[in-house]
Design an enzyme around this catalytic site. Structure first.
Site, mmCIF file in Angstrom:
data_model
loop_
_atom_site.group_PDB
_atom_site.id
_atom_site.type_symbol
_atom_site.label_atom_id
_atom_site.label_comp_id
_atom_site.label_asym_id
_atom_site.label_seq_id
_atom_site.Cartn_x
_atom_site.Cartn_y
_atom_site.Cartn_z
ATOM 1 C CG ASP A 11 -1.921 -1.097 1.232
ATOM 2 O OD1 ASP A 11 -2.435 -1.399 0.150
ATOM 3 O OD2 ASP A 11 -2.204 -1.665 2.302
ATOM 4 C CG ASP A 130 -11.605 -1.647 -0.893
ATOM 5 O OD1 ASP A 130 -10.916 -2.680 -1.018
ATOM 6 O OD2 ASP A 130 -11.180 -0.512 -1.186
#
Length: 251
Positions: A11, A130
């Site tokens: 990330d 998500d």
């Protein structure tokens, strides 16, 4: 039986690797190029690179960083963050990515999935979902998990498959960073319903969690970040464990 894949995830925020809990409380986890090389050398099956603020900041993924990472590794490499057009995909594939991942742009304009799949082939297109459970129902979230939508996760997973996605990266926001295990029930439900591979993400904290997501969760691949970045579970040790447990894995 197809071999299961172990995928570290980088990330990226402001050119650094970061990791948080439930998508917040980010802390620095190191240089992405160095980490990518370590994972490639250790035998990770693939790598995912997500510029987690690209959509929010309305800027494009850092293509030069993608190039540096691609040069440092010899495993398949998926890039996501701020990708919304065929041109964006072209830039990243030219920079060294093997696949791209989109989330917010696909929700905003589902037709872009068909367009990208036609242009580059389904094998290049990963749809990131998500998901968060709200009052017993799983809903899709966008913009790095900040924006809830009215899309139900299972129905959206089926739609993106029908539109030409080659793979789904399913991240449980409820499990993300908790190290309490993957969302096995949801993962199994989606994996069983779809004809394309599902990568489980969110919640890895121990080696048995990977075994569980491959068996109970029916996942094709498992993605994790902090346990790899902070050296809690080395990739080679995890693979050795899974082989001992009878999971078909690449050595």
């Amino acid at each position: 039986m197809l071999t299961k894949r172990i995928i570290p995830c980088l990330d990226i925020k402001d050119g650094r690797t970061v990791k948080g809990v439930n998508f917040v409380q980010l802390r620095d986890a190191g240089d992405p190029v160095e980490l990518a090389k370590i994972y490639s050398d250790e035998g990770a099956d693939e790598l995912v690179f997500l510029d987690i603020t690209a959509t929010v900041d309305k800027r494009k993924t850092l293509a030069d960083l993608v190039t540096k990472v691609a040069k440092a590794i010899n495993i398949p490499f998926t890039v996501g963050g701020g990708i919304s057009t065929v041109e964006d995909v072209k830039v990243l594939l030219n920079a060294g990515a093997d696949k791209i991942s989109i989330n917010s742009a696909a929700v905003k304009n589902p037709g872009v999935i068909d367009e990208m799949a036609r242009e580059f082939g389904s094998q290049c297109i990963v749809i990131a979902i998500d998901t968060r459970n709200v009052d017993g129902i799983d809903f899709v979230h966008t913009h790095g998990g900040r924006k809830p939508t009215l899309l139900k996760t299972q129905a959206w997973a089926q739609e993106v498959t029908d539109r030409g996605a080659g793979e789904i990266l399913l991240t449980s926001m409820d499990h993300d960073g908790t190290k309490a295990g993957f969302a096995n029930e949801l993962t199994a439900e989606i994996s069983s319903a779809l004809s394309i591979p599902v990568i489980a993400s969110g919640g890895a904290g121990s080696m048995p969690h990977f075994k569980d997501v491959f068996t109970f969760g029916k996942a094709d691949a498992a993605l994790a970040a902090s346990i790899f970045h902070f050296k809690e579970i080395p990739v080679p040790s995890l693979k050795e464990y899974l082989i001992r447990e009878g999971i078909s894995i690449r050595k």
